[in-house]
Design an enzyme around this catalytic site. Structure first.
Site, PDB file in Angstrom:
ATOM      1  N   TYR A   1       0.837  -1.200   0.000  1.00 23.94           N
ATOM      2  CA  TYR A   1       0.000   0.000   0.000  1.00 23.94           C
ATOM      3  C   TYR A   1       0.870   1.247   0.000  1.00 23.94           C
ATOM      4  O   TYR A   1       0.601   2.225  -0.688  1.00 23.94           O
ATOM      5  CB  TYR A   1      -0.939   0.015   1.217  1.00 23.94           C
ATOM      6  CG  TYR A   1      -1.963   1.125   1.129  1.00 23.94           C
ATOM      7  CD1 TYR A   1      -3.195   0.885   0.528  1.00 23.94           C
ATOM      8  CD2 TYR A   1      -1.673   2.402   1.587  1.00 23.94           C
ATOM      9  CE1 TYR A   1      -4.127   1.903   0.396  1.00 23.94           C
ATOM     10  CE2 TYR A   1      -2.607   3.426   1.452  1.00 23.94           C
ATOM     11  CZ  TYR A   1      -3.826   3.172   0.862  1.00 23.94           C
ATOM     12  OH  TYR A   1      -4.739   4.176   0.726  1.00 23.94           O
TER      13      TYR A   1
ATOM     14  N   PHE B   1      -7.651  20.528 -25.241  1.00 22.05           N
ATOM     15  CA  PHE B   1      -7.981  19.106 -25.243  1.00 22.05           C
ATOM     16  C   PHE B   1      -9.227  18.961 -24.370  1.00 22.05           C
ATOM     17  O   PHE B   1      -9.392  19.685 -23.380  1.00 22.05           O
ATOM     18  CB  PHE B   1      -6.836  18.198 -24.767  1.00 22.05           C
ATOM     19  CG  PHE B   1      -7.247  16.760 -24.910  1.00 22.05           C
ATOM     20  CD1 PHE B   1      -7.373  16.197 -26.166  1.00 22.05           C
ATOM     21  CD2 PHE B   1      -7.599  15.999 -23.813  1.00 22.05           C
ATOM     22  CE1 PHE B   1      -7.841  14.889 -26.321  1.00 22.05           C
ATOM     23  CE2 PHE B   1      -8.064  14.691 -23.959  1.00 22.05           C
ATOM     24  CZ  PHE B   1      -8.179  14.137 -25.212  1.00 22.05           C
ATOM     25  N   THR B   2     -10.087  18.030 -24.745  1.00 18.63           N
ATOM     26  CA  THR B   2     -11.414  17.906 -24.138  1.00 18.63           C
ATOM     27  C   THR B   2     -11.378  17.852 -22.605  1.00 18.63           C
ATOM     28  O   THR B   2     -11.993  18.685 -21.935  1.00 18.63           O
ATOM     29  CB  THR B   2     -12.112  16.647 -24.685  1.00 18.63           C
ATOM     30  OG1 THR B   2     -11.242  15.523 -24.479  1.00 18.63           O
ATOM     31  CG2 THR B   2     -12.407  16.780 -26.175  1.00 18.63           C
TER      32      THR B   2
ATOM     33  N   ASP C   1       1.495  19.511 -21.086  1.00 16.47           N
ATOM     34  CA  ASP C   1       0.799  18.244 -21.294  1.00 16.47           C
ATOM     35  C   ASP C   1       1.758  17.365 -22.091  1.00 16.47           C
ATOM     36  O   ASP C   1       1.916  17.532 -23.296  1.00 16.47           O
ATOM     37  CB  ASP C   1      -0.524  18.455 -22.032  1.00 16.47           C
ATOM     38  CG  ASP C   1      -1.287  17.145 -22.211  1.00 16.47           C
ATOM     39  OD1 ASP C   1      -0.650  16.075 -22.185  1.00 16.47           O
ATOM     40  OD2 ASP C   1      -2.524  17.196 -22.387  1.00 16.47           O
TER      41      ASP C   1
ATOM     42  N   LYS D   1      -0.340   6.767 -23.473  1.00 10.84           N
ATOM     43  CA  LYS D   1       0.080   7.020 -24.861  1.00 10.84           C
ATOM     44  C   LYS D   1       1.584   6.728 -24.995  1.00 10.84           C
ATOM     45  O   LYS D   1       1.977   5.580 -25.085  1.00 10.84           O
ATOM     46  CB  LYS D   1      -0.253   8.466 -25.252  1.00 10.84           C
ATOM     47  CG  LYS D   1      -1.731   8.703 -25.559  1.00 10.84           C
ATOM     48  CD  LYS D   1      -2.559   8.883 -24.338  1.00 10.84           C
ATOM     49  CE  LYS D   1      -3.894   9.531 -24.617  1.00 10.84           C
ATOM     50  NZ  LYS D   1      -4.716   9.596 -23.394  1.00 10.84           N
TER      51      LYS D   1
ATOM     52  N   ARG E   1     -13.549  13.977 -34.147  1.00  8.86           N
ATOM     53  CA  ARG E   1     -12.902  15.075 -33.426  1.00  8.86           C
ATOM     54  C   ARG E   1     -13.326  16.360 -34.131  1.00  8.86           C
ATOM     55  O   ARG E   1     -12.629  16.895 -34.968  1.00  8.86           O
ATOM     56  CB  ARG E   1     -11.370  14.939 -33.450  1.00  8.86           C
ATOM     57  CG  ARG E   1     -10.831  13.776 -32.641  1.00  8.86           C
ATOM     58  CD  ARG E   1     -10.577  14.057 -31.169  1.00  8.86           C
ATOM     59  NE  ARG E   1     -11.698  13.898 -30.277  1.00  8.86           N
ATOM     60  CZ  ARG E   1     -11.578  13.519 -28.999  1.00  8.86           C
ATOM     61  NH1 ARG E   1     -10.412  13.189 -28.492  1.00  8.86           N
ATOM     62  NH2 ARG E   1     -12.626  13.466 -28.215  1.00  8.86           N
TER      63      ARG E   1
ATOM     64  N   PHE F   1     -19.175  13.763 -26.470  1.00  4.98           N
ATOM     65  CA  PHE F   1     -18.792  12.835 -27.540  1.00  4.98           C
ATOM     66  C   PHE F   1     -18.704  11.387 -27.062  1.00  4.98           C
ATOM     67  O   PHE F   1     -18.889  10.464 -27.838  1.00  4.98           O
ATOM     68  CB  PHE F   1     -17.458  13.255 -28.158  1.00  4.98           C
ATOM     69  CG  PHE F   1     -16.354  13.412 -27.154  1.00  4.98           C
ATOM     70  CD1 PHE F   1     -16.201  14.599 -26.458  1.00  4.98           C
ATOM     71  CD2 PHE F   1     -15.492  12.366 -26.878  1.00  4.98           C
ATOM     72  CE1 PHE F   1     -15.196  14.735 -25.508  1.00  4.98           C
ATOM     73  CE2 PHE F   1     -14.482  12.492 -25.938  1.00  4.98           C
ATOM     74  CZ  PHE F   1     -14.338  13.687 -25.246  1.00  4.98           C
TER      75      PHE F   1
HETATM   76  N1  F0G Z   1      -4.096  15.121 -22.773  1.00  5.89           N
HETATM   77  C1  F0G Z   1      -4.063  14.664 -24.036  1.00  5.89           C
HETATM   78  C2  F0G Z   1      -3.286  15.416 -25.071  1.00  5.89           C
HETATM   79  C3  F0G Z   1      -4.765  13.512 -24.375  1.00  5.89           C
HETATM   80  O1  F0G Z   1      -4.729  13.069 -25.622  1.00  5.89           O
HETATM   81  C4  F0G Z   1      -5.495  12.828 -23.380  1.00  5.89           C
HETATM   82  C5  F0G Z   1      -6.269  11.648 -23.694  1.00  5.89           C
HETATM   83  C6  F0G Z   1      -5.487  13.344 -22.071  1.00  5.89           C
HETATM   84  C7  F0G Z   1      -4.772  14.484 -21.810  1.00  5.89           C
HETATM   85  C8  F0G Z   1      -6.271  12.699 -20.950  1.00  5.89           C
HETATM   86  O2  F0G Z   1      -5.639  11.555 -20.545  1.00  5.89           O
HETATM   87  O3  F0G Z   1      -7.258   9.744 -21.118  1.00  5.89           O
HETATM   88  O4  F0G Z   1      -5.333   9.337 -19.585  1.00  5.89           O
HETATM   89  O5  F0G Z   1      -7.245  10.713 -18.848  1.00  5.89           O
HETATM   90  N2  F0G Z   1      -6.554  11.310 -24.870  1.00  5.89           N
HETATM   91  C9  F0G Z   1      -7.255  10.131 -25.311  1.00  5.89           C
HETATM   92  C10 F0G Z   1      -7.419  10.182 -26.795  1.00  5.89           C
HETATM   93  C11 F0G Z   1      -8.517   9.856 -24.598  1.00  5.89           C
HETATM   94  O6  F0G Z   1      -8.096   9.274 -27.337  1.00  5.89           O
HETATM   95  O7  F0G Z   1      -6.875  11.061 -27.448  1.00  5.89           O
HETATM   96  P1  F0G Z   1      -6.428  10.273 -19.998  1.00  5.89           P
END
Ligand code: F0G
Length: 463
Positions: free
Chosen positions: A77, A129-130, A220, A263, A387, A454
């Site tokens: 833990y 980014f979303t 990021d 990624k 997108r 989305f």
């Molecule tokens: N920043 C970027 C540039 C991303 O592409 C993503 C996730 C995140 C942050 C968030 O990270 O998913 O680990 O919480 N991108 C995925 C995509 C979902 O399909 O592009 P996460």
């Protein structure tokens, strides 16, 4: 006799030790599936997908070295050995001092946004980014896009479309005041722009401008190694640097990072927040225990942290990253050869179809990219992702769809998963849809969720 090749072929720098069968389905079956999924590829079952190009997130194949590391998971833990290995890997390859593990990228975004943003603040960034923007907004901030205009033009061939427009940034600072800007959010390999890189030169300029006003930079770093590869390829004076050196240089110009390890780091789950400011680190450490778990695992098992540590080191290997970005280029060049409209230059992690030019007969409020992704699936079983207008959401003030310039379908390539033959099949599937594009109809919502719509929205064909 067959024609002799004009250029030398290249192949993936790995061999396959374990396979996972995939199944081709019939068009009738896929037609049923997409209808059931409300024409949203996120709602398809993966068993109904042939080649899955939905995302490169958490979908990569781990190496034998990573799997071996999984067996060395120290599932304590507190104070897991794997945490210290992860911390060491981040310090060595990125150079940030203090590390808070999280279960994935958005958890790190949540923590940094809550800690640094006050109500009414402004956060400049190189395109949204979303999840990043949503966390900034939930913390009371306003995201301001300061990317260069070229990034919003899918036909512009600028080699560094993730660059920041210094004028836009300085105008914002002068307009709202530096005390209203907790940090600049700078992403490498900007996802929504088509996986476009940032140049070192631009980042240095951003650094000196923000330093003048005492504004930190939060990076990021989700696809930093991929960005570094394109810097090596494209930026004058960088050809002789290693990927590792370039990654280090990028990180050194920033004050901390949020990371989706799913990624670049070649794992199925994981992430972290890393900062250089010890006070901020202490606050983040305190917050991670509320939302994620103890500060030495933050939502990851020991084995997951070990896989991240090892994957992070593999991500800066030149042969790996060259083949990874090279495979994306291979698919993109095939499509370009048939005059299929895609974002140029070809980016890091996927090929982005320009749905506005692909389906000019569909108005943006009938979601051409959403319709195109659904059609490609029905045609071939290849799953891609919208997108565009659906991802961009509604403007908080007007309540209208944001109608972004970029209306895209992303064919995202998981790392080390598919072969060039899969890319050929994908390209031919897109060509088939392109040849019959007039048949594709627009969509309208039957269900629209409030946040990140989305992911779970449902549609039906607009008559
Ligand atoms: N920043 C970027 C540039 C991303 O592409 C993503 C996730 C995140 C942050 C968030 O990270 O998913 O680990 O919480 N991108 C995925 C995509 C979902 O399909 O592009 P996460």
């Amino acid at each position: 006799m067959a024609e002799r090749p004009k250029k030398k072929s290249w192949a993936e720098p790995f061999k396959i030790k374990m396979v996972e069968p995939i199944k081709m389905t019939t068009r009738d079956h896929r037609q049923e599936c997409i209808k059931e999924a409300g024409y949203n590829t996120f709602l398809l079952k993966s068993k109904d997908v042939y080649i899955d190009l939905l995302t490169d997130s958490g979908t990569s194949a781990m190496s034998d070295n990573q799997w071996a590391g999984m067996m060395l998971g120290d599932e304590a833990y507190a104070g897991s050995e794997n945490f210290y290995h992860l911390e060491e890997a981040i310090r060595k390859h990125y150079g940030y001092k203090w590390i808070v593990p999280t279960h994935q990228g958005r958890a790190a975004e949540h923590i940094i946004s809550q800690l640094m943003i006050k109500k009414g603040d402004y956060i400049p960034g190189n395109m949204y980014f979303t999840t990043t923007r949503l966390h900034q907004e939930l913390a009371g901030g306003n995201f301001v896009d300061v990317i260069i205009d070229e990034a919003h033009d899918p036909t512009n061939e600028h080699p560094f479309k993730a660059n920041i427009d210094l004028q836009k940034l300085e105008d914002l600072i002068k307009k709202v005041g530096a005390n209203k800007i907790p940090y600049a959010a700078i992403a490498t390999a900007v996802n929504m722009a088509g996986g476009q890189p940032l140049s070192l030169e631009n980042l240095r300029q951003v650094r000196s401008l923000t330093q003048k006003y005492g504004i930190p930079i939060i990076h990021d770093a989700t696809r930093v190694a991929e960005n570094a590869y394109l810097i090596k390829e494209r930026e004058p004076g960088c050809q002789d640097k290693t990927i590792s050196q370039i990654v280090h240089e990028i990180c050194d110009l920033t004050d901390g990072c949020t990371m989706s390890a799913k990624k670049d780091c070649l794992v199925n789950i994981g992430g972290f927040l890393a900062v250089n400011d010890e006070e901020l680190y202490k606050k983040a450490q305190n917050m991670v225990v509320i939302y994620e778990g103890l500060h030495t695992y933050g939502g990851m098992a020991g084995r997951d942290m070990e896989a991240v540590a090892r994957g992070l080191a593999e991500s800066v290997d030149f042969e790996h990253i060259k083949a990874r970005v090279g495979q994306v280029k291979y698919l993109g060049e095939k499509l370009l050869g048939w005059d299929i409209p895609i974002i140029i230059p070809i980016g890091t992690h996927g090929v982005f179809l320009d749905a506005k030019r692909f389906l000019p007969h569909i108005d943006q409020d009938n979601f051409p990219a959403q319709a195109l992704a659904a059609e490609i699936y029905v045609e071939s079983g290849v799953r891609s992702m919208e997108r565009g207008n659906v991802s961009a959401g509604r403007d908080a003030k007007t309540g209208k769809n944001r109608r972004p310039n970029l209306e895209l379908v992303r064919l995202t390539i998981p790392r080390r998963v598919y072969t060039q033959a899969h890319m050929d099949v994908t390209a031919e599937a897109v060509l088939e849809v392109f040849d019959n594009r007039k048949r594709v109809k627009g969509l309208r919502f039957t269900y629209e969720p409030e946040y990140l719509r989305f992911f779970q929205a449902r549609f039906e064909p607009a008559s």
